[in-house]
Design an enzyme around this catalytic site. Structure first.
Site, PDB file in Angstrom:
ATOM      1  N   GLY A  91       0.816  -1.199   0.000  1.00 40.65           N
ATOM      2  CA  GLY A  91       0.000   0.000   0.000  1.00 40.65           C
ATOM      3  C   GLY A  91       0.851   1.251   0.000  1.00 40.65           C
ATOM      4  O   GLY A  91       2.074   1.196  -0.118  1.00 40.65           O
ATOM      5  N   GLY A  92       0.189   2.414   0.133  1.00 40.30           N
ATOM      6  CA  GLY A  92       0.899   3.680   0.093  1.00 40.30           C
ATOM      7  C   GLY A  92       1.860   3.867   1.245  1.00 40.30           C
ATOM      8  O   GLY A  92       2.860   4.571   1.128  1.00 40.30           O
ATOM      9  N   PHE A  93       1.572   3.230   2.394  1.00 42.06           N
ATOM     10  CA  PHE A  93       2.431   3.417   3.560  1.00 42.06           C
ATOM     11  C   PHE A  93       3.074   2.123   4.039  1.00 42.06           C
ATOM     12  O   PHE A  93       3.636   2.073   5.111  1.00 42.06           O
ATOM     13  CB  PHE A  93       1.630   4.043   4.703  1.00 42.06           C
ATOM     14  CG  PHE A  93       1.220   5.452   4.428  1.00 42.06           C
ATOM     15  CD1 PHE A  93       2.155   6.466   4.418  1.00 42.06           C
ATOM     16  CD2 PHE A  93      -0.092   5.763   4.130  1.00 42.06           C
ATOM     17  CE1 PHE A  93       1.795   7.767   4.143  1.00 42.06           C
ATOM     18  CE2 PHE A  93      -0.462   7.057   3.850  1.00 42.06           C
ATOM     19  CZ  PHE A  93       0.483   8.068   3.861  1.00 42.06           C
ATOM     20  N   GLY A  94       3.007   1.065   3.240  1.00 49.58           N
ATOM     21  CA  GLY A  94       3.679  -0.163   3.634  1.00 49.58           C
ATOM     22  C   GLY A  94       2.938  -1.399   3.152  1.00 49.58           C
ATOM     23  O   GLY A  94       1.857  -1.314   2.552  1.00 49.58           O
ATOM     24  N   ASP A 113      -9.971   9.959  -0.322  1.00 51.07           N
ATOM     25  CA  ASP A 113      -9.145   9.101  -1.182  1.00 51.07           C
ATOM     26  C   ASP A 113      -9.946   7.904  -1.684  1.00 51.07           C
ATOM     27  O   ASP A 113      -9.474   6.777  -1.681  1.00 51.07           O
ATOM     28  CB  ASP A 113      -7.902   8.626  -0.420  1.00 51.07           C
ATOM     29  CG  ASP A 113      -6.808   8.110  -1.364  1.00 51.07           C
ATOM     30  OD1 ASP A 113      -6.856   8.448  -2.561  1.00 51.07           O
ATOM     31  OD2 ASP A 113      -5.921   7.370  -0.907  1.00 51.07           O
ATOM     32  N   VAL A 144       0.892  -5.183   3.183  1.00 54.56           N
ATOM     33  CA  VAL A 144      -0.268  -5.769   3.863  1.00 54.56           C
ATOM     34  C   VAL A 144      -0.101  -7.286   3.837  1.00 54.56           C
ATOM     35  O   VAL A 144       0.245  -7.859   2.805  1.00 54.56           O
ATOM     36  CB  VAL A 144      -1.591  -5.365   3.177  1.00 54.56           C
ATOM     37  CG1 VAL A 144      -2.777  -5.987   3.904  1.00 54.56           C
ATOM     38  CG2 VAL A 144      -1.732  -3.849   3.138  1.00 54.56           C
ATOM     39  N   LYS A 171      -1.901  -4.429   8.148  1.00 57.57           N
ATOM     40  CA  LYS A 171      -1.197  -3.361   7.435  1.00 57.57           C
ATOM     41  C   LYS A 171       0.003  -2.959   8.273  1.00 57.57           C
ATOM     42  O   LYS A 171      -0.140  -2.506   9.411  1.00 57.57           O
ATOM     43  CB  LYS A 171      -2.103  -2.153   7.203  1.00 57.57           C
ATOM     44  CG  LYS A 171      -1.411  -1.029   6.419  1.00 57.57           C
ATOM     45  CD  LYS A 171      -2.166   0.284   6.490  1.00 57.57           C
ATOM     46  CE  LYS A 171      -3.440   0.269   5.714  1.00 57.57           C
ATOM     47  NZ  LYS A 171      -4.089   1.610   5.680  1.00 57.57           N
TER      48      LYS A 171
END
Length: 680
Positions: free
Chosen positions: A371-374, A487, A376, A390
């Site tokens: 994902g955008g921050f790490g 988003d 999953v 996540k």
């Protein structure tokens, strides 16, 4: 520069000494220019294609850059075979070449997630991968132009000089071993023109010449306008001109031996005893002193680095402890200390060892995607319950903010069309969010894949659209909090085992007061193609921002195509303007995804296109509320107002058309973008 400590003195002398003995080569940080995502299909997360792609990018491409600055190879077998190449600019030093390749391979997956073909251009290199063999093939599309905003005083004369010089440098390139050449020409006593051309070395001389001709043909308009510099980026070649030096010496070319060296060699072979030059006795102590200072300086730098890393770890640990305390106060739970895992109906703080056991210590076999921050991961608890974990990146500067936002926000929400957050973990610098597991992953996996899309018939797409609408209605009007998601997109719609949609990823969401209807922000977040124009351009957001995103999503579900990668050679429309054109001409059914044309209800399709166009109106006041959208989707007799043409699609470059294909223009000065919008 003020020097007031022994450490600074040592470093200053170190730098001075190093500049004496290090060759004068051009070194700079990697500068991102542009990326292109094909939009021709997505690979399945966790599948064989993704495995081959990762091996190609992170194993095959590693440590190949310093050799020749170019490498092409493939990984795997059909139908999941991946082809890829990289090319470093001809003057880039080996170390910087490898650094640029590393940056490119890391960024290309983030900028084009799930894409089966993509290209990324940095100032120092490019990386291109595909599910088709493109080696030795000259490709002139897509084409990107970047230009210097400063002008020359005599454009007509300048055009002639630039054109003639490009002819000369092209001849030099196609006769060189690496299909790379640079040239500089004095335009006047004070102005020098610098030009660079380069092809991928797998091309023939003829193909390279054609590619450069295609690229150069795109420049005359800019030169006629008097631009001091411009560049064209194509998959197979690139060209550039400037009135300042922007390249260094070609890599891998050693200087020819001088006459002095030849004489010295001949004298030695004849047995002539030569006197040692007098400067050797002077320079040797200087070299010894500088080496000592280098060693001392490096020791100081290493000690400072370790101290800085320690301070950073302590700072992050303090932030995590504070965040854990705040979340614990919001959602008191004893599960963090006790041996039981968690209650199935409550949010909990969960121990790290429980999560590690559930995910096989975050193994690649359990990884669902990035994902955008790490990443999953899929996990299975001791009671057999499946979860999704996540894992926020430790280096993410925004991670703590988004984590706190999502925990405190989504844990309070209860709706069948919102993903459930079961708990979180904040131990040992880890920032983990635990959700209910969605076996069918996200909507984009099905929607934008020609094969997977066939399993989404019209009835299923309508059910998903209605579920998303009901989830947004709950966020906007029916929950005790008024929430703007900010988003909403296909990849943030998760699908359970029965293909019911659940809105996820509330890290960007904002809570509104009871009487608040809009807000302003200086930090633009979200995804290009789904942003409402007033939000992207002015930072204004409201419930109508989410409705715009829903309209884009609805049109994507009807057409099976992404808005932010929708390309038409005829007029360069976005999906939104193309949909409006077809609908206004009475040809709306032509927008329908071919895979559902046989199963769809034509009346419903036209109604949904109409609703989607109402949702993407330029003026937020002209967009319907979410409650009205839900009503329109469910009713067959509701009269609908006529939408106006969408003004533009936020996030798409200004395009003009050319016989060679689609041209993308980005206004820059010395490659620094003039735009200050920074979506993720």
């Amino acid at each position: 520069m003020i020097i007031n400590s022994p450490t600074n003195i040592s470093l200053a002398v170190l730098i001075s000494c190093l500049t004496l003995f290090i060759p004068n080569t051009r070194v700079s940080a990697q500068t991102f220019l542009k990326n292109w995502c094909s939009g021709n299909g997505n690979y399945t997360t966790g599948g064989k294609f993704e495995y081959n792609l990762n091996r190609l990018l992170y194993r095959q491409f590693y440590n190949q850059g310093p050799i020749y600055g170019f490498y092409n190879t493939s990984e795997g077998e059909d139908p999941d075979k991946v082809y890829g190449l990289f090319l470093c600019r001809g003057d880039v030093a080996p170390g910087l070449c490898q650094s640029c390749i590393d940056a490119s391979t890391s960024n290309i997956s983030e900028k084009c997630p799930g894409e089966k073909e993509a290209i990324i251009w940095f100032d120092e290199c490019l990386v291109h991968y595909s599910n088709r063999s493109f080696f030795t093939i000259m490709e002139s599309t897509p084409a990107y132009i970047m230009y210097n905003v400063r002008n020359v005083t005599d454009p007509n004369t300048f055009l002639q000089i630039v054109a003639k010089t490009f002819t000369n440098v092209t001849d030099m390139a196609i006769s060189s071993k690496n299909l790379y050449a640079t040239i500089k020409v004095n335009v006047s006593s004070s102005v020098t023109l610098h030009e660079l051309v380069q092809c991928t070395p797998d091309l023939s001389e003829f193909a390279c010449e054609n590619c450069l001709a295609s690229a150069i043909a795109l420049l005359p308009n800019f030169i006629s306008d008097g631009k001091q510099g411009a560049r064209v980026l194509l998959p197979s070649c690139n060209v550039r001109y400037e009135l300042y030096p922007f390249y260094g010496e070609p890599r891998g070319e050693a200087p020819a031996p001088s006459a002095t060296n030849i004489t010295s060699s001949e004298s030695s072979s004849k047995g002539v005893k030569r006197r040692k030059p007098p400067w050797i006795g002077i320079i040797s102590p200087v070299i010894g002193s500088c080496l000592l200072i280098v060693i001392v300086g490096l020791c100081i730098l290493l000690r400072r680095k370790k101290r800085s890393e320690k301070e950073k770890e302590n700072s992050q640990e303090a932030e995590l402890l504070q965040l854990r305390r705040e979340i614990g106060e919001e959602f008191p739970s004893d599960n963090y200390r006790e041996e039981k895992v968690m209650d199935s109906h409550e949010f909990s703080l969960i121990r790290l060892d429980v999560i590690r056991a559930a995910t096989a210590n975050f193994s690649n076999e359990c990884k669902l995607g990035e994902g955008g921050f790490g990443p999953v991961y899929k996990g299975t608890l001791v009671d057999g319950k499946e979860i999704a974990v996540k894992r926020l990146s430790r280096t993410s500067g925004q991670g703590l903010i988004e984590l706190k936002n999502e925990v405190i926000l989504i844990a309070r929400l209860q709706h069948k069309n919102l993903v459930r957050l079961l708990g979180c973990c904040l131990e040992e610098h880890e920032k983990l969010l635990i959700y209910e597991y969605m076996p069918n992953k996200s909507l984009d996996v099905f929607l934008f894949d020609p094969n997977m899309g066939q399993s989404l018939d019209w009835k299923m797409r309508m059910n998903i659209a209605c579920g998303i609408a009901r989830g947004l209605l709950y966020l906007h009007e029916d929950s005790r909090l008024r929430i703007i998601h900010r988003d909403l997109k296909a990849s943030n719609i998760l699908l359970d085992g029965e293909m019911n949609p659940k809105i996820s990823d509330f890290g960007m969401a904002r809570i509104f007061g009871v009487n608040q209807d809009k807000a302003n922000t200086n930090r633009i977040v979200g995804t290009y193609g789904y942003m409402a124009p007033e939000y992207a351009m002015e930072g204004l957001f409201s419930v109508k921002s989410d409705i715009f995103s829903f309209g884009v999503l609805l049109l994507e579900m009807i057409s099976g195509q992404k808005n932010n990668s929708f390309h038409l050679r005829e007029n360069g429309e976005s999906l939104l303007t193309f949909a409006w054109k077809l609908w206004s001409e009475g040809r709306g059914l032509e927008l329908t995804d071919p895979s559902i044309k046989e199963s769809c209800d034509r009346v419903q399709v036209l109604k949904c296109i109409h609703i989607g166009l109402l949702c993407v109106q330029e003026d937020p006041a002209d967009r319907p509320t979410m409650s009205l959208v839900v009503h329109m989707l469910g009713a067959d007799t509701t009269p609908l107002t006529r939408p106006s043409q969408p003004a533009f699609s936020v996030g798409r470059d200004v395009r003009t058309l050319d016989p060679m294909g689609l041209i993308h223009k980005a206004s820059t000065f010395n490659e620094v973008t003039l735009s200050d919008v920074s979506p993720r």
